[in-house]
Design an enzyme around this catalytic site. Sequence first.
Site, PDB file in Angstrom:
ATOM      1  N   SER A  71       1.059  -1.147  -0.005  1.00 50.72           N
ATOM      2  CA  SER A  71      -0.134  -0.100   0.005  1.00 50.72           C
ATOM      3  C   SER A  71       1.048   1.357   0.115  1.00 50.72           C
ATOM      4  CB  SER A  71      -0.798   0.191   1.192  1.00 50.72           C
ATOM      5  OG  SER A  71      -1.937  -0.811   1.228  1.00 50.72           O
ATOM      6  N   HIS A  74       1.959   1.784  -3.357  1.00 48.32           N
ATOM      7  CA  HIS A  74       1.262   2.173  -4.477  1.00 48.32           C
ATOM      8  C   HIS A  74       0.543   3.635  -4.098  1.00 48.32           C
ATOM      9  CE1 HIS A  74       0.149  -2.375  -5.072  1.00 48.32           C
ATOM     10  NE2 HIS A  74       1.056  -1.909  -6.129  1.00 48.32           N
ATOM     11  N   GLU A  99       2.832  -1.118   9.551  1.00 47.37           N
ATOM     12  CA  GLU A  99       3.151  -2.316   9.987  1.00 47.37           C
ATOM     13  C   GLU A  99       4.355  -2.392  10.860  1.00 47.37           C
ATOM     14  OE1 GLU A  99       4.177  -4.806   6.618  1.00 47.37           O
ATOM     15  OE2 GLU A  99       2.286  -4.527   5.675  1.00 47.37           O
ATOM     16  N   CYS A 137     -20.091   3.865  15.738  1.00 47.88           N
ATOM     17  CA  CYS A 137     -20.903   3.600  14.545  1.00 47.88           C
ATOM     18  C   CYS A 137     -21.651   2.298  14.495  1.00 47.88           C
ATOM     19  CB  CYS A 137     -20.141   3.913  13.509  1.00 47.88           C
ATOM     20  SG  CYS A 137     -19.062   2.653  13.070  1.00 47.88           S
ATOM     21  N   CYS A 148     -15.718   0.125   9.933  1.00 48.17           N
ATOM     22  CA  CYS A 148     -16.194   1.275  10.705  1.00 48.17           C
ATOM     23  C   CYS A 148     -16.555   2.586   9.728  1.00 48.17           C
ATOM     24  CB  CYS A 148     -14.799   1.795  11.642  1.00 48.17           C
ATOM     25  SG  CYS A 148     -15.278   3.388  12.421  1.00 48.17           S
ATOM     26  N   GLU A 196       0.613  -7.256  11.691  1.00 45.16           N
ATOM     27  CA  GLU A 196      -0.595  -6.538  11.005  1.00 45.16           C
ATOM     28  C   GLU A 196      -0.771  -7.265   9.527  1.00 45.16           C
ATOM     29  OE1 GLU A 196      -2.284  -3.941   8.122  1.00 45.16           O
ATOM     30  OE2 GLU A 196      -0.417  -4.671   8.101  1.00 45.16           O
ATOM     31  N   GLU A 246       2.731 -17.807  -8.205  1.00 51.64           N
ATOM     32  CA  GLU A 246       3.350 -16.704  -7.894  1.00 51.64           C
ATOM     33  C   GLU A 246       4.356 -16.674  -9.074  1.00 51.64           C
ATOM     34  OE1 GLU A 246       5.353 -13.446  -7.272  1.00 51.64           O
ATOM     35  OE2 GLU A 246       3.853 -13.724  -6.089  1.00 51.64           O
ATOM     36  N   ARG A 251       9.970 -14.999  -4.033  1.00 50.93           N
ATOM     37  CA  ARG A 251       8.959 -15.072  -3.037  1.00 50.93           C
ATOM     38  C   ARG A 251       8.135 -16.353  -3.008  1.00 50.93           C
ATOM     39  NH1 ARG A 251       5.974  -9.622  -2.727  1.00 50.93           N
ATOM     40  NH2 ARG A 251       7.777  -7.936  -2.570  1.00 50.93           N
TER      41      ARG A 251
END
Length: 398
Positions: A71, A74, A99, A137, A148, A196, A246, A251
């Site tokens: 993230s 990006h 993280e 909420c 949320c 995380e 992959e 990886r």
Amino acid sequence: MKGKMQGVTLIADWDPKPGFKLGSKDIDGKQTYLGSQVWRHPRLEIREYDIPTPGPEEVLMEVKACGICGSDVHMAQADKDGYIYYPGLTGFPSILGHEFSGVVVEAGKNARDKRTNKPFKGGEAVTTEEMLWCGQCRPCADGQPNHCEQLDEVGFNVNGAYTKYIVLPSRTIWSLEPLRKNYKEEDIFIAGSLVEPTCVAYNAVIERGGGIHPGDRVVILGAGPVGIAACAILKRAGASQVIISETQQERADMALKLGADYHVNPLKEDFADRVLEITDGMGADLFMEATGLPTVVYPGIERVIWEGRTLLSTLVVTARAEAKMPVAGEVLQVRKARIVGAQGHSGHGNFPRVIECMASGMDMTPMSTKKISLEELPANILNLQTDRSECKITYVAK
């Protein structure tokens, strides 16, 4: 605690695409839930900030380790028109990094440690959720904090952990003390920074995907950190065959090291043919889409569901993407299959369960393949746009 600190900050221009309309939770010029539709020309700077002060229910935490997430990459990556790739909640300028793990420095008088049900003393090793759910909420009240309606996110629209100190609400903080029996001091924080992303995988395959029965077959598409973590979790849960799809060999090797049994490279072999061959024509009980390329990978998944003999397959969509899946409803109907979405990592006991898994032998620290300083963060974030050879690059604070 007074003083200054540096923070790796993302700046971008508010320049909405034609046709964009502010949503009920957007703030004009500041924040949107549709980042790739609004933010243009991202750039990274190291800026100076005051060390924050915790409120009555907050904790001041000294950051010890923080991983670079896709993230982050990006948000700092622009398409041909200059718009960021990341499609979700964003508000700039903001210190990136979500993280992470660290040590409690100071806590407000009403901030309590969930492990002891007592006030924080200071010095505790901790990690945190990055989703700052409000608790008031309707989704929060219904036990759905990942959805949320007043959500803030650390490192997305509020300052994150690519810095030295950060203030957080105590409700999102979890103790890493259970790790002390298996990890050395620095490794506690490396492991803590991986909680995380591992919880994102746990939420996807166990909470949203419904988990598996021992002996089930599973396929993970995409060996990023979340995909690799899913391999480890599902193998620990009793999967008989864990297949990773992959294209990057480094990886794939990490996935095989941490839980996968088989590797399929869809650039070199037909994905569906190979999965059906490995499973003796049975297919899989659970698939996880963690590539962010739904139009590319879904036809192969659909063919395995259609031709495989397994009924009631579940596909969990984890990666964020704007593209739509080319779904044939007939396949889902005839094979009694389903597609579910998974977002986030909060609630449902995800964090304490993942920490206990790590404490009892599920070691994710091999994923952290490169350690860097704060000053090296901007260059490494940009490099990850094209170089995926490292599994997880981790900022380790000095």
